[in-house]
Design a protein around this motif. Sequence first.
Motif, short mmCIF file in Angstrom:
data_model
loop_
_atom_site.label_atom_id
_atom_site.label_comp_id
_atom_site.label_asym_id
_atom_site.label_seq_id
_atom_site.Cartn_x
_atom_site.Cartn_y
_atom_site.Cartn_z
N LYS A 162 90.01 -20.81 139.29
CA LYS A 162 89.25 -21.48 138.24
C LYS A 162 89.19 -22.98 138.49
O LYS A 162 88.13 -23.62 138.33
CB LYS A 162 89.87 -21.21 136.88
CG LYS A 162 89.70 -19.78 136.39
CD LYS A 162 90.34 -19.60 135.03
CE LYS A 162 90.19 -18.17 134.51
NZ LYS A 162 90.81 -17.99 133.18
N SER A 163 90.34 -23.54 138.89
CA SER A 163 90.38 -24.98 139.14
C SER A 163 89.47 -25.36 140.31
O SER A 163 88.78 -26.40 140.28
CB SER A 163 91.82 -25.42 139.45
OG SER A 163 92.66 -25.18 138.34
N ILE A 218 85.86 -25.33 139.06
CA ILE A 218 85.57 -26.51 138.23
C ILE A 218 85.39 -27.74 139.11
O ILE A 218 84.48 -28.56 138.91
CB ILE A 218 86.69 -26.72 137.20
CG1 ILE A 218 86.67 -25.59 136.16
CG2 ILE A 218 86.57 -28.09 136.52
CD1 ILE A 218 87.84 -25.61 135.21
N LYS A 253 82.04 -27.64 140.76
CA LYS A 253 80.98 -27.99 139.81
C LYS A 253 80.93 -29.49 139.58
O LYS A 253 79.85 -30.10 139.53
CB LYS A 253 81.19 -27.28 138.47
CG LYS A 253 80.92 -25.79 138.53
CD LYS A 253 81.14 -25.14 137.17
CE LYS A 253 80.88 -23.64 137.22
NZ LYS A 253 81.09 -22.99 135.90
N LEU A 255 83.69 -27.61 130.71
CA LEU A 255 84.74 -27.62 131.73
C LEU A 255 86.06 -28.15 131.18
O LEU A 255 87.15 -27.72 131.62
CB LEU A 255 84.31 -28.48 132.93
CG LEU A 255 83.14 -27.92 133.77
CD1 LEU A 255 82.78 -28.87 134.91
CD2 LEU A 255 83.47 -26.54 134.31
N GLU A 294 87.76 -25.32 129.72
CA GLU A 294 88.32 -24.44 130.76
C GLU A 294 89.58 -25.05 131.37
O GLU A 294 90.57 -24.34 131.66
CB GLU A 294 87.27 -24.20 131.84
CG GLU A 294 86.10 -23.35 131.35
CD GLU A 294 85.05 -23.13 132.43
OE1 GLU A 294 85.34 -23.52 133.60
OE2 GLU A 294 84.01 -22.54 132.15
#
Length: 293
Positions: free
Chosen positions: A210-211, A214, A217, A249, A252
């Motif tokens: 996930k990191s 991010i 992005k 984000l 998240e």
Amino acid sequence: MADAVSGKKGTDATKRKYCEPCGNVLAYAFCSDCSEYLCTPCANLHEKQRISKQHTLLRGPNMPTSYSTAAKPDSNAGSFQKCFQHPNEELKLFCETHGSTCCTACNVAVHKRCDVIYIPDAAKEYKTGPEYRKLIDDVKGMEQLAAKYLIDIDKNMKSVDKQEADQLAMLDKYRAEIIAFVEKRVKELSAQIKHLRNKDAASLKEQQSKSQKIKAKLSSAKTKLKACEQSPSELFTESKQTISMIAQLQSELADIADNTHFQHFDVRKDANMEAVLKNKEGLFTIELVSGGL
């Protein structure tokens, strides 16, 4: 004349006899029954004692000059052991008071007031007497008892060897059981540790993924914003979209922050086992349950 006198004196000197019990006292008499020279005190005692008062004493000139001319002792008397205290004397006497053999010298010096018997006289009927029969029975009985003890001891020796083998085998069995238990427990705990590790690793990998997304992005947004800097309208539009994306984000990232921890644990010793290991007699002891023979 001098030679004659000297020769006479020499002949007299060779004829001198000394008391055999005393050793350095001139003899006064000779006991033909004991074949022994005696001084005056020993001769007087010899005549008074129960064992020798019937003996024949030859006094003064009647004493033989050597044992060869003396009357021979009883041929049935047998041979005698030599006295330890008086090596030249034979153990012909037995002191009933002290229960020990002695010679005539011992008799005079130590057993003068004791009840002493002459061994050859006492030995005549001894073989058929009750004491000897009891002695033979006692020896036979003790011999049988000793034989029994030898059998018992041999049996117990085998039992001792068997007990050693059995108990050593038991120790080996206990050791194998303990090792098997420890290995099983170690295997279980190792599996548990691996499970905890895999669980934490999977969670961390998920947050890691996930990191990374991010970050990708944000990197892309940064590139797009940079490309739109020469076009105000495009920059405005891209910026608004980026602001909206950043808000999502941030949520998240907050979720990632809450899920990046892992479980901390230690392998701890069991308190009971720790006490056993500290005890010098830990695990096993030897307990005596019975005596010997």
